[in-house]
Write an enzyme that holds these catalytic residues in place. Sequence first.
Site, PDB file in Angstrom:
ATOM      1  CG  HIS A  17      -1.914  -1.022   1.371  1.00  0.00           C
ATOM      2  ND1 HIS A  17      -2.094  -1.777   2.507  1.00  0.00           N
ATOM      3  CD2 HIS A  17      -2.851  -1.465   0.490  1.00  0.00           C
ATOM      4  CE1 HIS A  17      -3.094  -2.628   2.331  1.00  0.00           C
ATOM      5  NE2 HIS A  17      -3.571  -2.466   1.110  1.00  0.00           N
ATOM      6  CE  LYS A  41     -13.023  -7.563   4.784  1.00  0.00           C
ATOM      7  NZ  LYS A  41     -12.317  -6.906   3.686  1.00  0.00           N
ATOM      8  NE  ARG A  90      -2.685  -8.086  -4.095  1.00  0.00           N
ATOM      9  CZ  ARG A  90      -3.436  -8.516  -3.115  1.00  0.00           C
ATOM     10  NH1 ARG A  90      -2.944  -8.671  -1.928  1.00  0.00           N
ATOM     11  NH2 ARG A  90      -4.711  -8.817  -3.324  1.00  0.00           N
ATOM     12  CB  SER A 128      -4.176  -6.315   5.184  1.00  0.00           C
ATOM     13  OG  SER A 128      -3.856  -5.111   4.556  1.00  0.00           O
TER      14      SER A 128
END
Length: 159
Positions: A17, A41, A90, A128
Amino acid sequence: MNKCVYPGSFDPITCGHLDVITRAAAMFDDLTVAVLVNKNKQSSFTVERRMDFIRRSTAHLNGVSVDYFSGLLADYMEERGANIIIRGLRAISDFEYEYQMAAMNSKLAKNVETIFLMTDIANSFLSSSMVNELASFGGNICGLVPDEIVKDVLSKYGR
Ligand code: PNS
């Protein structure tokens, strides 16, 4: 002037990030890193902590601010008068979801463009959730999250 938003969960911010933020900040004068507050979430860190982590990790960069949003990103873009969404890509596996999201956001928010920055190859495996898992098992997360937050992430897992 372009107003950019880099939205995400940032739970927590990783070096991947930070690489995207650094490169976007070099291209655009006004960049907001916007943390999604998603009540549906379960997150590892509160939104306040996630914002604090980003602030500390980006303190050396000019033109970068940190905020949060809930609800639709398209509505947040309109509220802020922002016209560019930054996202990191990515691998091919990210592409389909990112493509759908960009298409939906361009339908919902006219005049908003999504710009993708390819993540540095060194961070292409990083997420993460992997950082959280590694930290929870006492793995070494140095070089995976910004130096400023290594201790905070480890201490959450009693390390
Ligand atoms: O870091 P993430 O979890 O990949 O970020 C995803 C994020 C926050 C950018 C995305 O889930 C989002 O924008 N959510 C807000 C709701 C929304 O606008 N969804 C897209 C159109 S349905």
